[in-house]
Scaffold this motif. Structure first.
Motif, PDB file in Angstrom:
ATOM      1  N   HIS A 134      23.660  59.325  25.437  1.00  0.00           N
ATOM      2  CA  HIS A 134      24.047  57.971  25.029  1.00  0.00           C
ATOM      3  C   HIS A 134      25.572  57.852  24.863  1.00  0.00           C
ATOM      4  N   LYS A 137      27.902  59.288  21.781  1.00  0.00           N
ATOM      5  CA  LYS A 137      28.094  60.730  21.534  1.00  0.00           C
ATOM      6  C   LYS A 137      29.578  61.079  21.475  1.00  0.00           C
ATOM      7  N   THR A 144      23.948  71.638  23.728  1.00  0.00           N
ATOM      8  CA  THR A 144      22.847  72.217  24.506  1.00  0.00           C
ATOM      9  C   THR A 144      23.353  72.745  25.853  1.00  0.00           C
TER      10      THR A 144
HETATM   11  O1  LIG Z   1      22.520  62.827  20.658  1.00  0.00           O
HETATM   12  C1  LIG Z   1      23.205  63.860  20.634  1.00  0.00           C
HETATM   13  O2  LIG Z   1      24.403  63.858  20.309  1.00  0.00           O
HETATM   14  C2  LIG Z   1      22.583  65.161  20.987  1.00  0.00           C
HETATM   15  N1  LIG Z   1      23.260  66.241  20.756  1.00  0.00           N
HETATM   16  C3  LIG Z   1      22.828  67.585  20.951  1.00  0.00           C
HETATM   17  C4  LIG Z   1      23.757  68.296  21.912  1.00  0.00           C
HETATM   18  O3  LIG Z   1      24.974  68.063  21.881  1.00  0.00           O
HETATM   19  O4  LIG Z   1      23.278  69.140  22.673  1.00  0.00           O
HETATM   20  C5  LIG Z   1      21.376  67.692  21.322  1.00  0.00           C
HETATM   21  C6  LIG Z   1      20.889  66.553  22.158  1.00  0.00           C
HETATM   22  C7  LIG Z   1      21.205  65.198  21.532  1.00  0.00           C
END
Ligand SMILES: O=C(O)C1=N[C@H](C(=O)O)CCC1
Ligand SMILES: NC(=O)c1ccc[n+]([C@@H]2O[C@H](COP(=O)([O-])OP(=O)(O)OC[C@H]3O[C@@H](n4cnc5c(N)ncnc54)[C@H](O)[C@@H]3O)[C@@H](O)[C@H]2O)c1
Length: 241
Positions: A134, A137, A144
């Motif tokens: 999204h 972020k 991940t």
């Molecule tokens: O919505 C986010 O921000 C997420 N962050 C984590 C990441 O950075 O891997 C995990 C997935 C969702």
């Protein structure tokens, strides 16, 4: 169990819903600098941090100094992870960090390692990782995607690390895309002239991340030391992990 939520945004709210459904109580919600809250007055069993990269370290270590165990899913602050672990151990507390709490992603991590082992020596293929999240972020690449890249690097010893949004010899490229309302999609691809091999995990909502974080909090209650999602899921993912 009495739970403190450090960060009460998209994840904090989803975790609250699941924690209450599982019989827990939310006794504190921290939405700004933790020094503005009377943390010790709340009989906290476990704190769960899903805040922002700039706040996670201070939130977590404040809890350790008060002997409160912490589950942390905040990404983008990993330069301080080892220091946080040291402070945890010094204060005889408990800590569980995961770049991704979803059970599905933790299965995907195991598939990633297996595929990386199989692709060792397959010189016609080049590997890349794509992550889509999204538009709110704050960090890129996702935590991940960094975990996936580190797993590949540990198995394919010729890799020196990863690079964001570019291809460079001996580095695993991670392409980060931002699109409206995407909870989190990760694809690992091995591409040759002849064909491509892909493994992909798509989160359909934030429920998987939140459930995993609550399972981790239940696991951490009354424990001391440093743990991972592998410890939480060892019963579930029995044979192959
Ligand atoms: O919505 C986010 O921000 C997420 N962050 C984590 C990441 O950075 O891997 C995990 C997935 C969702
Ligand atoms: N590990 C996982 O499984 C996983 C899954 C989803 C998200 N995340 C990570 O969790 C973090 C939060 O994600 P989100 O989608 O809920 O973000 P969000 O922006 O919706 O929420 C973050 C919240 O933190 C609050 N905040 C700001 N300063 C703070 C402080 N000093 N102390 C405490 N809270 C503070 C903000 O007010 C905001 O409400 C991000 O780093 C994200 O990458 C991890």
């Amino acid at each position: 169990m009495n739970i403190a939520l450090l960060g009460y945004g998209k994840m904090g709210k989803t975790i609250e819903e699941i924690a209450i459904n599982r019989g827990h109580e939310i006794v504190l919600k921290v939405e700004q600098d933790i020094s503005n809250y009377k943390v010790e007055e709340n009989k906290i069993d476990v704190a769960i941090d899903f805040s922002i990269p700039g706040a996670a370290f201070n939130n977590i270590t404040t809890c350790f100094r008060k002997s409160i165990p912490v589950v942390c899913g905040t990404t983008g602050w990993l330069d301080h992870l080892d220091e946080a672990k040291e402070i945890c151990l010094k204060n005889d507390s408990a800590f569980l960090y995961a770049s991704n709490f979803s059970v599905g992603v933790n299965i995907f991590f195991e598939l990633n390692k297996k595929l990386a082992s199989m692709m060792q020596g397959m010189e016609d293929y080049s590997v890349n990782i794509e992550e889509i999240h999204h538009t709110q972020k704050l960090d890129a690449p996702s935590g991940t995607a960094i975990t996936l890249a580190n797993q590949i690097k540990e198995i394919g010893t010729h890799f020196k690390g990863w690079k964001l949004d570019k291809k460079e010899d001996h580095f695993i490229p991670i392409f980060a895309k931002r699109e409206e309302n995407v909870p989190g999609t990760h694809t690992v691809s091995y591409v040759s002239e002849i064909d491509s091999i892909e493994i992909k995990h798509t989160a359909n909502s934030r429920l998987g991340f939140a459930l995993g974080a609550v399972l981790a909090a239940e696991f951490l209650h009354n424990k001391k030391g440093i743990f991972s999602m592998k410890d939480v899921l060892s019963g579930l993912l029995q044979d192959n992990v």
